[in-house]
Design a protein around this motif. Sequence first.
Motif, PDB file in Angstrom:
ATOM      1  N   SER A  11       5.722 -11.121   4.720  1.00 16.42           N
ATOM      2  CA  SER A  11       4.678 -11.550   5.384  1.00 16.42           C
ATOM      3  C   SER A  11       4.935 -10.994   7.504  1.00 16.42           C
ATOM      4  O   SER A  11       3.821 -10.582   7.596  1.00 16.42           O
ATOM      5  CB  SER A  11       5.292 -12.688   6.393  1.00 16.42           C
ATOM      6  OG  SER A  11       6.825 -13.102   6.908  1.00 16.42           O
ATOM      7  N   GLN A  12       5.989 -10.125   6.677  1.00 16.27           N
ATOM      8  CA  GLN A  12       5.457  -8.650   8.500  1.00 16.27           C
ATOM      9  C   GLN A  12       5.525  -7.853   7.790  1.00 16.27           C
ATOM     10  O   GLN A  12       4.688  -6.558   8.391  1.00 16.27           O
ATOM     11  CB  GLN A  12       7.165  -8.540   8.713  1.00 16.27           C
ATOM     12  CG  GLN A  12       8.378  -9.346   9.260  1.00 16.27           C
ATOM     13  CD  GLN A  12       9.477  -8.610   9.631  1.00 16.27           C
ATOM     14  OE1 GLN A  12      10.359  -8.302   8.464  1.00 16.27           O
ATOM     15  NE2 GLN A  12      10.042  -9.372  10.787  1.00 16.27           N
ATOM     16  N   GLY A  13       4.924  -7.089   6.492  1.00 13.38           N
ATOM     17  CA  GLY A  13       4.537  -5.987   5.730  1.00 13.38           C
ATOM     18  C   GLY A  13       5.250  -5.149   5.556  1.00 13.38           C
ATOM     19  O   GLY A  13       4.665  -4.119   4.879  1.00 13.38           O
ATOM     20  N   LEU A  14       6.609  -5.022   5.627  1.00 16.00           N
ATOM     21  CA  LEU A  14       7.451  -4.534   5.383  1.00 16.00           C
ATOM     22  C   LEU A  14       7.462  -3.754   3.740  1.00 16.00           C
ATOM     23  O   LEU A  14       7.225  -2.594   3.682  1.00 16.00           O
ATOM     24  CB  LEU A  14       8.772  -4.868   5.803  1.00 16.00           C
ATOM     25  CG  LEU A  14      10.088  -3.653   5.240  1.00 16.00           C
ATOM     26  CD1 LEU A  14       9.967  -2.869   6.231  1.00 16.00           C
ATOM     27  CD2 LEU A  14      11.846  -4.068   5.666  1.00 16.00           C
ATOM     28  N   LEU A  15       7.374  -4.945   2.754  1.00 11.64           N
ATOM     29  CA  LEU A  15       7.302  -4.385   1.671  1.00 11.64           C
ATOM     30  C   LEU A  15       6.188  -3.803   1.569  1.00 11.64           C
ATOM     31  O   LEU A  15       5.777  -2.578   0.563  1.00 11.64           O
ATOM     32  CB  LEU A  15       7.686  -5.788   0.891  1.00 11.64           C
ATOM     33  CG  LEU A  15       8.822  -6.847   1.333  1.00 11.64           C
ATOM     34  CD1 LEU A  15       8.584  -8.139  -0.159  1.00 11.64           C
ATOM     35  CD2 LEU A  15       9.668  -6.349   0.405  1.00 11.64           C
ATOM     36  N   GLU A  16       5.265  -4.257   2.442  1.00 12.02           N
ATOM     37  CA  GLU A  16       4.180  -3.252   1.804  1.00 12.02           C
ATOM     38  C   GLU A  16       4.068  -1.831   2.251  1.00 12.02           C
ATOM     39  O   GLU A  16       3.872  -0.679   0.823  1.00 12.02           O
ATOM     40  CB  GLU A  16       2.902  -3.900   2.302  1.00 12.02           C
ATOM     41  CG  GLU A  16       1.571  -3.480   1.795  1.00 12.02           C
ATOM     42  CD  GLU A  16      -0.017  -3.719   2.413  1.00 12.02           C
ATOM     43  OE1 GLU A  16      -0.971  -3.053   2.612  1.00 12.02           O
ATOM     44  OE2 GLU A  16       0.138  -5.515   2.273  1.00 12.02           O
ATOM     45  N   ALA A  17       5.208  -1.785   3.281  1.00  5.39           N
ATOM     46  CA  ALA A  17       5.562  -0.412   4.110  1.00  5.39           C
ATOM     47  C   ALA A  17       6.193   0.213   3.069  1.00  5.39           C
ATOM     48  O   ALA A  17       5.888   1.659   3.091  1.00  5.39           O
ATOM     49  CB  ALA A  17       5.414  -0.142   5.491  1.00  5.39           C
ATOM     50  N   LEU A  18       6.414  -0.270   2.227  1.00  4.90           N
ATOM     51  CA  LEU A  18       7.701   1.004   1.733  1.00  4.90           C
ATOM     52  C   LEU A  18       6.772   1.298   0.603  1.00  4.90           C
ATOM     53  O   LEU A  18       7.379   1.891  -0.391  1.00  4.90           O
ATOM     54  CB  LEU A  18       9.059   0.144   1.370  1.00  4.90           C
ATOM     55  CG  LEU A  18      10.075  -0.286   2.607  1.00  4.90           C
ATOM     56  CD1 LEU A  18      11.082  -1.562   2.245  1.00  4.90           C
ATOM     57  CD2 LEU A  18      10.638   0.805   2.694  1.00  4.90           C
ATOM     58  N   ASN A  19       6.437  -0.233  -0.122  1.00  3.32           N
ATOM     59  CA  ASN A  19       5.692   0.424  -1.645  1.00  3.32           C
ATOM     60  C   ASN A  19       4.761   1.799  -1.208  1.00  3.32           C
ATOM     61  O   ASN A  19       4.769   2.562  -2.138  1.00  3.32           O
ATOM     62  CB  ASN A  19       4.881  -1.273  -2.050  1.00  3.32           C
ATOM     63  CG  ASN A  19       5.505  -1.882  -2.791  1.00  3.32           C
ATOM     64  OD1 ASN A  19       6.613  -1.560  -3.000  1.00  3.32           O
ATOM     65  ND2 ASN A  19       5.379  -2.984  -2.718  1.00  3.32           N
TER      66      ASN A  19
END
Length: 96
Positions: free
Chosen positions: A71-79
Amino acid sequence: MLTVILDMKFSSGGFEEFLVMAAAALKETREINGFISVVALQDEDDPRNITFYEQWRSREIYDDYLAWRESQGLLEALNALSSTPPVWRYFDTLDI
């Protein structure tokens, strides 16, 4: 207790950004109720390949944590920095 192993491989251009992002994120992670420990391992033969070895009180706590990170967008940023999709593996401890 749950053990989580997360394997990630980063592009050459994304690795430095990952290090900065991970340092900040892990400070927050260490404050999560139900978190036990995390170790970040760097492959000697392929330094952009990182494995996180994590321990949590339960799978439910980890799933909630992961949903919060998403929900914070961290996973998308890491991907976006990764050269391959992340691989999660979940383990229970055997009493043998």
